[in-house]
Scaffold this motif. Structure first.
Motif, PDB file in Angstrom:
ATOM      1  N   CYS A 138       0.663  -1.164   0.130  1.00  0.00           N
ATOM      2  CA  CYS A 138       0.016  -0.163  -0.040  1.00  0.00           C
ATOM      3  C   CYS A 138       0.887   1.176   0.009  1.00  0.00           C
ATOM      4  N   GLN A 181      -2.411   4.342  -5.153  1.00  0.00           N
ATOM      5  CA  GLN A 181      -2.067   3.348  -5.647  1.00  0.00           C
ATOM      6  C   GLN A 181      -1.677   2.904  -6.846  1.00  0.00           C
ATOM      7  N   GLN A 216      -5.251   2.999   4.377  1.00  0.00           N
ATOM      8  CA  GLN A 216      -5.899   2.340   5.594  1.00  0.00           C
ATOM      9  C   GLN A 216      -6.153   3.475   6.708  1.00  0.00           C
ATOM     10  N   ARG A 258     -10.400  -0.531  -6.403  1.00  0.00           N
ATOM     11  CA  ARG A 258     -11.345  -0.640  -5.483  1.00  0.00           C
ATOM     12  C   ARG A 258     -12.553  -0.048  -6.461  1.00  0.00           C
TER      13      ARG A 258
HETATM   14 MO   LIG Z   1      -4.274   0.305   1.034  1.00  0.00          MO
END
Ligand SMILES: [Mo]
Ligand SMILES: Nc1nc2c(c(=O)[nH]1)N[C@H]1C(S)=C(S)[C@@H](COP(=O)(O)OP(=O)(O)OC[C@H]3O[C@@H](n4cnc5c(=O)[nH]c(N)nc54)[C@H](O)[C@@H]3O)O[C@H]1N2
Ligand SMILES: Nc1nc2c(c(=O)[nH]1)N[C@H]1C(S)=C(S)[C@@H](COP(=O)(O)OP(=O)(O)OC[C@H]3O[C@@H](n4cnc5c(=O)[nH]c(N)nc54)[C@H](O)[C@@H]3O)O[C@H]1N2
Ligand code: SF4
Length: 872
Positions: A131, A284, A322, A580
């Motif tokens: 990440c 990302q 996160q 995502r």
């Molecule tokens: Mo992530």
């Protein structure tokens, strides 16, 4: 009602404040906290639906050893003994922890202290390797520390926001709302740099669909343009080393690698050059690359060369994924870092931490990074593994190999809130952790703001907080004094004190000002941006030209674009991108519990360009088989110009629990960036073909489903469950199959079978109420799904027809999760009422007026309706 408790959202790194009010029956009301600086009351669809995820249906409530419930004493003693024995026999590096950027800072600190300080190995790595690792490496190379220079206010005050490899509209929705507010207030321009057209493009001024992996070439072109256009900040460059070499490398690079036209590149460069207040947000699409660290430095180079860093409205901005990705970086949760931004490889730093912890010598070399770690597990070099708060059997690249490695490991401990995950099912010892609303601690968001997470619900069953489980294992391994914590406040104080030592050694991370917090102070701690020390609080870094390398200067780094590691070719002609979707969180163990969130995109899919689809003879709603050298998947095709020809995109969320044929990381090669060790999760290669099923099915049910088909995907609905099914092997007896699927051996059945046409419709009834229904056909089932899912539990004779009654229009797939408004409803309103703006749709239908997560999609629908009109 009780007064609301302030806490922090469980999901992304925006770190929104929430107000939580338990209803006294296990339920929870969740509102945005108007006083939290990250969100000022806003929440996205996921945050707004947090209350739907706190039920105990799927919770793990007691420790389990090989599937059998056992008491904590036996469980903890077994874990401590197995780790201690393995270390005694095979050395400290024969054990490992694999942890998570979703752990609270206090959990993370204890895990890191146990492994690096007392077990004496650096074999602790975290899913942040997948990440943030490239950003960490890039920051350290440029700044001498892993520091995010700016703050969220910069997004409010910027005149240009460049999103590089970031789908901010879906992944950091509240920040995206802030950018849109700035756009409305001051006309901030938005540029999106992404090979794929995303929801973030709907309101952008420019979308550069660059060739996958080619970001370095684009930012090298920008650096050259900045130089040629006279936009360098010579004054600031006195604080920067490496300009000449960096420019030389940029001049030697080839902008054509980006696949963009010279005009596009020129327009972008002119915009960047002409706007002093520019924030480059990256995520990302930058980090998850075999060249991720170089991509980061290519971006930082341009900000350093122009001095556009650490001043209001400008700077490079890595947004964390996160909720505690940043906190994990601060506590040194990576295998190559030490607590408080100290360096594992620096003997003085190690000595300071050792003295502070009163531990044995710290490991001198970095431990195994995630990909290497699971390889070592597979080889049998790591014999005891503790996985905490992450689901690597799904989320690691080459996931089938990772699954096999975990399955083959001598002793695997998994701490989770549920036993229903692909990883938990492989555990020898499964430990029940308390979940988000049940635990206390702190998290740090993308802009260095530390916020409290507060417990408002009681720990269910035997569940315990992660820090407490770790500390108890530490004590049972013989390290009593070091792990004798009474609670998270005590851990936090210790950590804050260590940061003071780090600051004296010249590090940036300093929260020593919080080192004296008593229990009440910790309980009341408001959102606080670090540094927090007697000399400094909050603010930005680097605007003053002071960096953390020896000598105090920043470093520009010469970089040259390289293509992704895996090469497309005849066998694997497609570039497979992954990422995502708006309403699911990672492996869905929590968002998948919410019917509202599951309604947005209920099935795993592969986005495919129309030209490719035509060539492969794939039609809308067909299934496709996707193969890579590592593995394969079956997914639903979505034919769309959002992806370029030759590129395909699939979401990362589906698992063995929700759609076993759609675990996309089974296809992703475990290739990593040589500097950061971060895997290239966005540039696998693949072949695509139509999956010719003999039959397709769609099921709705009030009770959980147990599908067994070659392809299946299930999701929650307000009335129960839904599932898509398909198989190549013919099914002889649909009634028997349906009874098995629904677990209804005796329920009364109404059915309509047409063997000649290969169709079947079966409905199970309880009196006149529908319990479950299955629709089967030879072609992808054409029924009104969004209507059918509402039927279980209600009396509905027309269910079998699969059509809504004439007086009930099909709302289409849900776009606005908050108010349950479907695509068709919005399109009809746009067309019949002539609605021209997202706000007008909101006034007419409420859609988009709560969390705002769907606003860019609504804008897309309006634009499409207008193009259609124009063409007519
Ligand atoms: Mo992530
Ligand atoms: N809804 C939702 N939100 C989340 C999460 C979630 O699971 N669901 N997870 C959180 C976490 S942990 C993270 S890390 C963040 C991730 O947030 P993002 O990074 O914004 O999300 P992704 O979808 O992984 O990837 C972003 C984009 O990178 C693009 N991309 C792929 N290859 C390239 C490339 O070579 N160059 C460029 N410039 N772009 C490329 C992809 O097309 C994709 O649109 O989201 C956080 N927020
Ligand atoms: N192909 C592809 N792969 C990717 C990515 C991608 O973009 N593409 N993105 C990568 C990124 S950026 C990330 S961050 C990872 C995320 O991947 P993971 O971390 O594997 O995914 P999660 O579903 O967040 O896993 C969290 C686990 O912790 C459990 N859990 C929830 N609360 C608690 C708690 O309080 N304590 C404990 N002990 N457990 C708890 C959940 O039930 C769940 O099983 O995926 C990575 N993998
Ligand atoms: S943007 Fe959404 S998911 Fe992220 S912290 Fe805020 S409410 Fe939670």
């Amino acid at each position: 009602m009780r007064a609301a408790t302030r806490s922090t959202c469980a999901y992304c790194g925006v770190g929104c404040g929430v107000l939580l009010t338990p209803d006294g029956h296990g339920g929870l009301d969740v509102q945005g906290d108007p006083d939290h600086p990250a969100n000022r009351g806003r929440l996205c669809s996921k945050g707004a639906a947090l209350g739907e995820t706190v039920g105990l249906d799927e919770r793990l409530l007691a420790p389990r050893h090989h599937g059998r419930e056992i008491g904590w004493d036996a469980a903890l003693q077994t874990v401590a003994d197995r780790f201690a024995n393995t270390i005694a026999r095979h050395g400290p590096d024969s054990v490992a922890f694999y942890v998570s950027g979703q752990l609270l800072t206090e959990d993370y600190y204890v895990a890191n202290k146990l492994m690096k300080g007392f077990i004496g190995s650096a074999n602790i790595d975290t899913n942040s390797r997948l990440c943030m690792a490239s950003t960490v490496a890039g920051h350290r190379r440029a700044f001498g520390t892993d520091t995010v220079p700016g703050t969220y206010e910069d997004l409010d005050e910027a005149d240009l926001v460049v999103l590089v490899g970031s789908n901010l509209a879906w992944c950091h929705p509240v920040l995206y709302q802030r950018v849109l507010a700035a756009r409305a207030a001051r006309g901030t321009s938005i540029v999106v740099i992404d090979p794929r057209r995303t929801a973030s493009c709907e309101q952008a001024d420019m979308h550069l669909a660059l060739a996958p992996g080619s970001d370095v070439a684009l930012f090298n072109a920008l650096l050259v343009a900045l130089r040629e256009g006279g936009a360098l900040d010579e004054g600031f460059l006195r604080h920067v080393e490496g300009f000449d070499d960096t420019l030389e490398a940029a001049l030697a690079d080839d902008p054509a690698k980006t696949g963009l036209s010279a005009e596009e590149i020129d327009a972008f460069c002119r915009m960047w050059m002409g706007t002093e207040r520019v924030v480059t947000v990256f995520s990302q699409g930058v980090n998850q690359s075999a060249q991720g660290s170089d991509k980061v430095n290519a971006i930082l180079n341009c900000h350093l060369a122009t001095g556009r860093i650490g001043r209001p409205g400008m700077g490079p901005f890595s947004v964390t994924g996160q909720p505690n990705a940043m906190g994990g970086r601060e506590v040194g949760g990576l295998a190559n870092t030490l607590a408080c931004h100290l360096e594992l490889e620096d003997p003085a730093h190690r000595a300071a931490v050792q003295a502070f912890w009163e531990s044995g010598p710290l490991p001198q070399a970095p431990g195994l990074k995630a990909v290497e770690m699971f390889r070592a597990v597979g080889r049998g070099d790591i014999r005891a593994l503790w996985i905490i708060h992450t689901n690597p059997a799904v989320s690691m690249p080459d996931a089938d190999a990772v699954k096999a490695a975990i399955a083959g490991c001598d002793f695997v401990v998994v701490s989770d809130v549920t036993g229903a995950t692909d990883t938990a099912r492989l555990a020898d010892m499964l430990l029940p952790a308390t979940a988000w609303a049940e635990k206390d601690g702190t998290v740090t968001n993308s802009d260095r703001t530390i916020s409290r997470q507060r417990a408002v619900l009681p720990a269910p069953g035997a569940a315990r907080p992660d820090w407490a489980i770790l500390a108890e294992v530490g004590r049972r391994m013989g390290f009593h004094a070091a792990f004798d914590y009474a609670g998270p406040a005590e851990i936090f104080r210790e950590y804050a004190a260590l940061s003071g030592i780090a600051a004296q050694m010249g590090r940036d991370f300093d929260i020593s000002g919080l080192g004296a917090l008593d229990e009440a102070g910790y309980a009341a701690l408001p959102p606080t941006r670090w540094p927090v020390s007697p000399g400094r609080s909050g603010g930005r870094f680097f605007g003053d030209g002071r960096f953390f390398h020896p000598g105090g200067k920043a470093r520009m780094l010469p970089v040259t674009a390289r293509p992704p590691a895996a090469r497309v070719g005849r066998r694997y002609p497609f570039r497979l991108n992954t990422g995502r979707i708006r309403d699911q969180w990672h492996t869905m163990t929590r968002t998948g519990l919410s019917p509202r969130l599951s309604a947005h995109l209920a099935e795993p899919f592969l986005d495919l360009h129309p030209e490719d689809a035509a060539r492969l003879k794939v039609s809308a709603a067909d299934l496709v088989r996707v193969k890579s050298p590592e593995g394969q998947a079956i997914l639903r095709a979505r034919i769309t110009r959002d992806v370029a020809p030759g590129q395909v995109f699939a979401p990362m969320h589906w698992t063995g629990e929700t759609a076993p044929s759609a675990r996309i990381d089974a296809l992703v090669a475990a290739v990593t960036d040589p500097v950061s060790g971060q895997p290239e999760s966005k540039a696998a290669v693949a072949a695509v073909e139509r999956f010719d099923a003999a039959w397709y099915g769609f099921a709705v049910s009030a009770t959980p489903l147990a599908p067994e088909a070659e392809y299946w995907a299930r999701a929650r609905t307000p009335a129960g469950w839904r599932a898509e099914l398909a198989g190549r092997a013919p099914v002889a007896d649909w009634e028997a199959e349906a009874r098995r699927l629904f677990g209804l051996p005796d329920a009364p059945l109404q059915s309509l079978m047409d063997a000649r046409r290969g169709s079947a419709r079966l409905a199970f009834l309880d009196g006149d109420r529908l319990i479950a229904a299955l629709f089967v056909s030879r072609a992808p089932v054409a029924v009104m799904r969004d209507y059918l899912v509402t039927l279980p539990g209600t009396a509905v004779p027309e269910a079998l027809t699969g059509r809504t009654p004439a007086d009930r229009p099909d709302p289409g797939p849900v776009l606005c999760s908050c108010f349950g408004v479907g695509v068709n409803t919005i399109l009809t309103a746009v067309e019949t009422q002539g609605l021209m703006s997202v706000d007008a749709v909101g006034q007419a239908l409420q859609a988009g007026t709560n969390c705002g997560s769907c606003r860019s999609e609504i804008a897309g629908l309006i634009a499409r309706a207008q193009t259609k009109e124009a063409a007519e």
